[in-house]
Design an enzyme around this catalytic site. Structure first.
Site, PDB file in Angstrom:
ATOM      1  N   GLY A 180     -38.526  41.952 -17.274  1.00 43.80           N
ATOM      2  CA  GLY A 180     -38.100  42.350 -15.925  1.00 43.80           C
ATOM      3  C   GLY A 180     -38.696  41.922 -14.920  1.00 43.80           C
ATOM      4  N   ASP A 188     -46.043  50.960 -19.722  1.00 40.58           N
ATOM      5  CA  ASP A 188     -45.610  50.444 -21.094  1.00 40.58           C
ATOM      6  C   ASP A 188     -45.261  51.822 -21.926  1.00 40.58           C
ATOM      7  OD1 ASP A 188     -45.528  49.595 -23.925  1.00 40.58           O
ATOM      8  OD2 ASP A 188     -46.671  47.923 -23.031  1.00 40.58           O
ATOM      9  N   LYS A 195     -43.114  47.701 -31.824  1.00 43.05           N
ATOM     10  CA  LYS A 195     -43.926  49.063 -31.338  1.00 43.05           C
ATOM     11  C   LYS A 195     -43.113  49.215 -30.046  1.00 43.05           C
ATOM     12  CE  LYS A 195     -48.803  47.905 -32.073  1.00 43.05           C
ATOM     13  NZ  LYS A 195     -50.019  47.489 -31.769  1.00 43.05           N
ATOM     14  N   TYR A 216     -36.665  42.805 -33.853  1.00 43.90           N
ATOM     15  CA  TYR A 216     -35.694  43.509 -32.996  1.00 43.90           C
ATOM     16  C   TYR A 216     -34.753  44.520 -33.739  1.00 43.90           C
ATOM     17  CZ  TYR A 216     -32.071  43.700 -28.987  1.00 43.90           C
ATOM     18  OH  TYR A 216     -31.464  44.143 -28.062  1.00 43.90           O
ATOM     19  N   GLY A 248     -35.292  45.599 -15.586  1.00 42.90           N
ATOM     20  CA  GLY A 248     -34.571  44.331 -16.360  1.00 42.90           C
ATOM     21  C   GLY A 248     -33.182  44.263 -15.813  1.00 42.90           C
ATOM     22  N   ASN A 287     -42.884  47.696 -17.664  1.00 40.64           N
ATOM     23  CA  ASN A 287     -44.178  46.925 -17.820  1.00 40.64           C
ATOM     24  C   ASN A 287     -43.957  45.468 -17.313  1.00 40.64           C
ATOM     25  OD1 ASN A 287     -42.875  45.692 -19.840  1.00 40.64           O
ATOM     26  ND2 ASN A 287     -44.400  45.864 -21.495  1.00 40.64           N
TER      27      ASN A 287
HETATM   28  P1  NAD Z   1     -34.278  42.692 -20.322  1.00 42.08           P
HETATM   29  O1  NAD Z   1     -35.158  42.006 -20.986  1.00 42.08           O
HETATM   30  O2  NAD Z   1     -33.757  42.108 -19.007  1.00 42.08           O
HETATM   31  O3  NAD Z   1     -34.679  44.133 -19.913  1.00 42.08           O
HETATM   32  C1  NAD Z   1     -35.458  44.910 -20.630  1.00 42.08           C
HETATM   33  C2  NAD Z   1     -36.486  45.465 -19.701  1.00 42.08           C
HETATM   34  O4  NAD Z   1     -37.616  46.292 -20.644  1.00 42.08           O
HETATM   35  C3  NAD Z   1     -37.428  44.419 -18.940  1.00 42.08           C
HETATM   36  O5  NAD Z   1     -37.472  45.106 -17.675  1.00 42.08           O
HETATM   37  C4  NAD Z   1     -38.935  44.669 -19.589  1.00 42.08           C
HETATM   38  O6  NAD Z   1     -39.928  44.349 -18.698  1.00 42.08           O
HETATM   39  C5  NAD Z   1     -38.844  46.074 -20.008  1.00 42.08           C
HETATM   40  N1  NAD Z   1     -39.932  46.370 -21.126  1.00 42.08           N
HETATM   41  C6  NAD Z   1     -39.872  45.570 -22.104  1.00 42.08           C
HETATM   42  N2  NAD Z   1     -40.961  46.201 -23.218  1.00 42.08           N
HETATM   43  C7  NAD Z   1     -41.406  47.172 -22.430  1.00 42.08           C
HETATM   44  C8  NAD Z   1     -42.309  48.222 -22.550  1.00 42.08           C
HETATM   45  N3  NAD Z   1     -43.176  48.085 -23.875  1.00 42.08           N
HETATM   46  N4  NAD Z   1     -42.578  48.970 -21.830  1.00 42.08           N
HETATM   47  C9  NAD Z   1     -41.844  49.008 -20.631  1.00 42.08           C
HETATM   48  N5  NAD Z   1     -40.889  48.321 -20.311  1.00 42.08           N
HETATM   49  C10 NAD Z   1     -40.607  47.264 -21.168  1.00 42.08           C
HETATM   50  O7  NAD Z   1     -33.091  43.042 -21.228  1.00 42.08           O
HETATM   51  P2  NAD Z   1     -31.607  43.754 -20.934  1.00 42.08           P
HETATM   52  O8  NAD Z   1     -30.629  42.633 -21.079  1.00 42.08           O
HETATM   53  O9  NAD Z   1     -31.402  44.218 -19.450  1.00 42.08           O
HETATM   54  O10 NAD Z   1     -31.670  44.950 -21.961  1.00 42.08           O
HETATM   55  C11 NAD Z   1     -31.703  46.191 -21.582  1.00 42.08           C
HETATM   56  C12 NAD Z   1     -31.672  46.949 -22.846  1.00 42.08           C
HETATM   57  O11 NAD Z   1     -30.241  46.853 -23.452  1.00 42.08           O
HETATM   58  C13 NAD Z   1     -32.776  46.554 -24.042  1.00 42.08           C
HETATM   59  O12 NAD Z   1     -33.217  47.726 -24.695  1.00 42.08           O
HETATM   60  C14 NAD Z   1     -31.615  45.864 -25.191  1.00 42.08           C
HETATM   61  O13 NAD Z   1     -32.278  45.825 -26.443  1.00 42.08           O
HETATM   62  C15 NAD Z   1     -30.422  46.654 -24.695  1.00 42.08           C
HETATM   63  N6  NAD Z   1     -29.203  45.560 -25.139  1.00 42.08           N
HETATM   64  C16 NAD Z   1     -28.862  44.755 -24.325  1.00 42.08           C
HETATM   65  C17 NAD Z   1     -27.891  43.671 -24.526  1.00 42.08           C
HETATM   66  C18 NAD Z   1     -27.526  42.809 -23.522  1.00 42.08           C
HETATM   67  O14 NAD Z   1     -26.876  41.936 -24.102  1.00 42.08           O
HETATM   68  N7  NAD Z   1     -27.981  42.684 -22.641  1.00 42.08           N
HETATM   69  C19 NAD Z   1     -27.289  43.918 -25.777  1.00 42.08           C
HETATM   70  C20 NAD Z   1     -27.725  44.933 -26.910  1.00 42.08           C
HETATM   71  C21 NAD Z   1     -28.700  45.623 -26.402  1.00 42.08           C
END
Ligand code: NAD
Ligand code: UDP
Length: 312
Positions: free
Chosen positions: A39, A59, A92, A146, A13, A35
């Site tokens: 990403g 996953d 989940k 969320y 991601g 997964n």
């Molecule tokens: P993103 O959506 O780019 O990255 C999330 C990654 O998790 C993706 O690569 C996605 O494919 C993967 N993913 C989702 N569900 C999955 C599953 N069931 N199994 C395996 N992989 C899975 O988002 P991000 O901005 O990079 O966020 C990363 C983390 O940081 C997240 O947990 C998010 O809640 C947390 N976060 C981010 C922010 C922000 O502003 N970017 C703020 C608060 C919290």
């Protein structure tokens, strides 16, 4: 010599890919689990020839076994449009993902960090938000899959720590932006930049007076790795964000200025339960991690605009 073996869930991601870069640069061996829901392989393609990097399609809602020293649990869609797309799956991912990764950490005695969020404060009634604030979350609203998923994950982390002595770290991340956000991610910074670069209308939801405090991704990665390295008795939660607060209208105007765009601002309906204000109090991170953000919005936006201009 390899320092540590580290598992990064959600490593393909936006944030996860920057974390993989940083951990490899520090001489660690990195296993990236994803997964690919939100990403992209593109985010980590430059790492595929690195013998100390391993990519696993998996996953987190399913059990996973591996031997590592540290786990960063980032797997979870973060953009409202993506986490609301399949609300049950989002919950989940947060809850079962946390159970699976905490079970793994317990079994292999790894240290584990949870990427929690400012959304645990919901639509906050105290401002700025300190870690001691319990939040104001609608448990049955559009954002609850969320918000409540991440709150439940924090509960699981704290209880695995108390009951099973798992070494835990919880960070509450505030709105973070930067290169490698997906152009159709749907979050405000990427939306506005992509719209401005393509001379499309800039879509402000509501009156644009709601606020957010935007953190550049490099500052987050620094805070995250400092938290992982901090003494075991500091478990958090700790806010990691940039306290400089802007209205969404100010963000739109700044993006238009920096891109030299001819885009017009248009108003769209405000989504339900959209928080009206958000600003981290980062005193705890300053004290315990000797951390504070270094990159302010204008500078971070310029880097992010350069990135989007190169891929669009
Ligand atoms: P993103 O959506 O780019 O990255 C999330 C990654 O998790 C993706 O690569 C996605 O494919 C993967 N993913 C989702 N569900 C999955 C599953 N069931 N199994 C395996 N992989 C899975 O988002 P991000 O901005 O990079 O966020 C990363 C983390 O940081 C997240 O947990 C998010 O809640 C947390 N976060 C981010 C922010 C922000 O502003 N970017 C703020 C608060 C919290
Ligand atoms: N927003 C907006 N236009 C967009 C996308 C988002 O005005 O094209 C607003 C959104 O309503 C919210 C703020 O920008 O008030 C931040 O939204 P984002 O989805 O980035 O994150 P979050 O609401 O989770 O902080």
């Amino acid at each position: 010599m390899i320092k540590k073996k580290v598992l990064v869930t959600g490593g393909a991601g936006f944030v996860g890919s920057h974390l993989c870069d940083r951990l490899l640069k520090e001489g660690n061996e990195v296993v990236c689990l994803d997964n690919y829901f939100t990403g992209q392989k593109q985010n980590i393609v430059h790492l595929l020839n690195n013998p100390f990097f391993e990519l696993i399609r998996h996953d987190v809602t399913m059990p996973f076994f591996i031997e590592v020293d540290e786990i960063y649990n980032l797997a979870c869609p973060a953009s409202p449009i993506h986490y609301q797309y399949n609300a049950i799956k989002t919950m989940k991912t947060s809850v079962m993902g946390a159970i699976n990764m905490l079970g793994l950490a317990k079994r292999i005695k790894a240290k584990i960090l949870q990427a929690s969020t400012s959304e645990v404060y919901g639509d906050p009634q105290i401002h700025p938000q300190t870690e001691s604030y319990w939040g104001h979350v609608n448990p049955i609203g559009e954002r609850s899959c969320y918000d409540e998923g991440k709150r439940s994950a924090e509960t699981l982390f704290v209880n695995y720590h108390k009951q099973n002595n798992v070494k835990i770290k919880i960070i509450r991340i505030f709105n973070t932006y930067g290169p490698r956000m997906h152009p159709h991610d749907g979050r405000v910074v990427s939306n506005f930049i992509v719209q401005a670069l393509q001379s499309e209308d800039i879509t402000i939801y509501g009156d644009g007076q709601q606020t957010r405090s935007f953190q550049y991704v490099d500052d987050l990665i620094e805070g995250m790795t400092r938290m992982m390295a901090s003494p075991d008795n500091f478990t958090g939660p700790v806010n990691i964000g940039n306290p400089n607060e802007f209205t969404i209208l100010q963000l739109a105007e700044l993006v238009i200025e920096l891109t030299n765009s001819k885009s017009k601002i248009v108003r769209m309906p405000l989504p339900p339960d959209d928080p009206t204000q958000r600003q981290p109090n980062i005193d705890l991170a300053k004290k315990e991690l000797d951390w504070e953000p270094k990159i302010q919005l204008r500078e971070g936006l310029i880097k992010t605009i350069d990135y989007f201009a190169s891929i669009i």
